[in-house]
Write a protein that holds these residues in place. Structure first.
Motif, PDB file in Angstrom:
ATOM      1  N   GLU A  70       0.776  -1.283  -0.107  1.00 44.12           N
ATOM      2  CA  GLU A  70       0.062  -0.008   0.007  1.00 44.12           C
ATOM      3  C   GLU A  70       0.903   1.242   0.155  1.00 44.12           C
ATOM      4  OE1 GLU A  70      -2.394  -3.573   1.185  1.00 44.12           O
ATOM      5  OE2 GLU A  70      -0.511  -2.513   2.138  1.00 44.12           O
ATOM      6  N   ASP A  71       2.091   1.240   0.201  1.00 41.82           N
ATOM      7  CA  ASP A  71       2.980   2.248   0.339  1.00 41.82           C
ATOM      8  C   ASP A  71       3.390   2.896  -1.263  1.00 41.82           C
ATOM      9  OD1 ASP A  71       3.476   2.149   3.035  1.00 41.82           O
ATOM     10  OD2 ASP A  71       5.505   1.196   2.729  1.00 41.82           O
ATOM     11  N   PHE A  72       2.894   2.035  -2.151  1.00 40.14           N
ATOM     12  CA  PHE A  72       3.132   2.334  -3.503  1.00 40.14           C
ATOM     13  C   PHE A  72       2.150   2.170  -4.630  1.00 40.14           C
ATOM     14  CE2 PHE A  72       6.711  -0.280  -1.535  1.00 40.14           C
ATOM     15  CZ  PHE A  72       7.718   0.401  -1.592  1.00 40.14           C
ATOM     16  N   ASP A  73       2.182   3.055  -5.666  1.00 39.99           N
ATOM     17  CA  ASP A  73       1.050   2.654  -6.627  1.00 39.99           C
ATOM     18  C   ASP A  73       1.593   2.684  -8.031  1.00 39.99           C
ATOM     19  OD1 ASP A  73       2.195   5.308  -7.376  1.00 39.99           O
ATOM     20  OD2 ASP A  73       0.530   6.525  -7.136  1.00 39.99           O
ATOM     21  N   SER A  74       2.535   2.264  -8.059  1.00 40.99           N
ATOM     22  CA  SER A  74       3.480   1.899  -9.496  1.00 40.99           C
ATOM     23  C   SER A  74       4.383   1.073  -9.279  1.00 40.99           C
ATOM     24  CB  SER A  74       4.078   3.508  -9.837  1.00 40.99           C
ATOM     25  OG  SER A  74       4.139   3.178 -11.322  1.00 40.99           O
ATOM     26  N   ILE A  75       5.476   0.816 -10.256  1.00 43.39           N
ATOM     27  CA  ILE A  75       6.467  -0.140 -10.361  1.00 43.39           C
ATOM     28  C   ILE A  75       7.358   0.021  -9.017  1.00 43.39           C
ATOM     29  CG2 ILE A  75       7.913   1.016 -11.664  1.00 43.39           C
ATOM     30  CD1 ILE A  75       8.444  -1.505 -13.160  1.00 43.39           C
ATOM     31  N   VAL A  76       7.953  -1.220  -8.555  1.00 41.40           N
ATOM     32  CA  VAL A  76       8.790  -1.136  -7.699  1.00 41.40           C
ATOM     33  C   VAL A  76       9.922  -2.379  -7.912  1.00 41.40           C
ATOM     34  CG1 VAL A  76       9.271  -1.702  -4.851  1.00 41.40           C
ATOM     35  CG2 VAL A  76       7.136  -0.649  -5.769  1.00 41.40           C
ATOM     36  N   LEU A  77      11.143  -1.913  -7.763  1.00 40.17           N
ATOM     37  CA  LEU A  77      12.054  -2.952  -7.888  1.00 40.17           C
ATOM     38  C   LEU A  77      12.859  -3.300  -6.687  1.00 40.17           C
ATOM     39  CD1 LEU A  77      14.172  -4.564  -9.619  1.00 40.17           C
ATOM     40  CD2 LEU A  77      15.474  -2.624  -9.906  1.00 40.17           C
TER      41      LEU A  77
END
Length: 138
Positions: free
Chosen positions: A59-66
């Motif tokens: 939930e900390d992110f709304d897009s791509i994460v590597l």
């Protein structure tokens, strides 16, 4: 879920209901014959497990994460670091890492903010074909 338990050296977390993101995963897989990346939708339990050691949640992110063994990259940092490790001309995109992050992130946020309006939204998360299932965390 630890990266050391697989041959992959990094995990790409993506918005599983975003058409652009799902197409991006297909693009990356086609240019990653060494299978250095594994994939999981941000909306999945595997994503939660990958992020937990870093004190983060999907939930900390709304897009791509590597996520690699030591770092979590987001936004333009994630996209460009992924491109850098792929085969073919797409690697040249990594040259954009030389630009100031605020400039890169502004362009990235513009696309990210409009991605579902411009490219559409899936009714459900991407389901990999049987041939690609080993590339996805379950």
């Amino acid at each position: 879920m630890e990266l050391s338990s697989s041959s992959a050296s990094a995990v790409v977390l993506f918005d599983g209901v975003c058409t652009l993101c799902s197409r991006g995963v297909g693009f990356a897989i086609a240019r990653d014959p060494g299978a250095i990346f594994r994939f999981a939708a941000l909306q999945s339990e595997p994503a939660r497990a990958v992020l937990a050691p870093f004190g983060r949640v999907p939930e900390d992110f709304d897009s791509i994460v590597l996520v690699d063994r030591e770092n979590v990259f987001v936004g333009s940092d994630a996209a460009l670091r992924i491109a850098k490790r792929l085969r073919g001309p797409v690697r040249l995109a990594a040259l954009l890492l030389a630009l100031p992050r605020p400039l890169r992130d502004a362009a990235y946020r513009l696309v990210a903010r409009n991605r579902q309006r411009w490219f559409g939204r899936r009714a459900a998360c991407l389901v990999p074909t049987p041939e690609l299932a080993t590339r996805f965390l379950t």
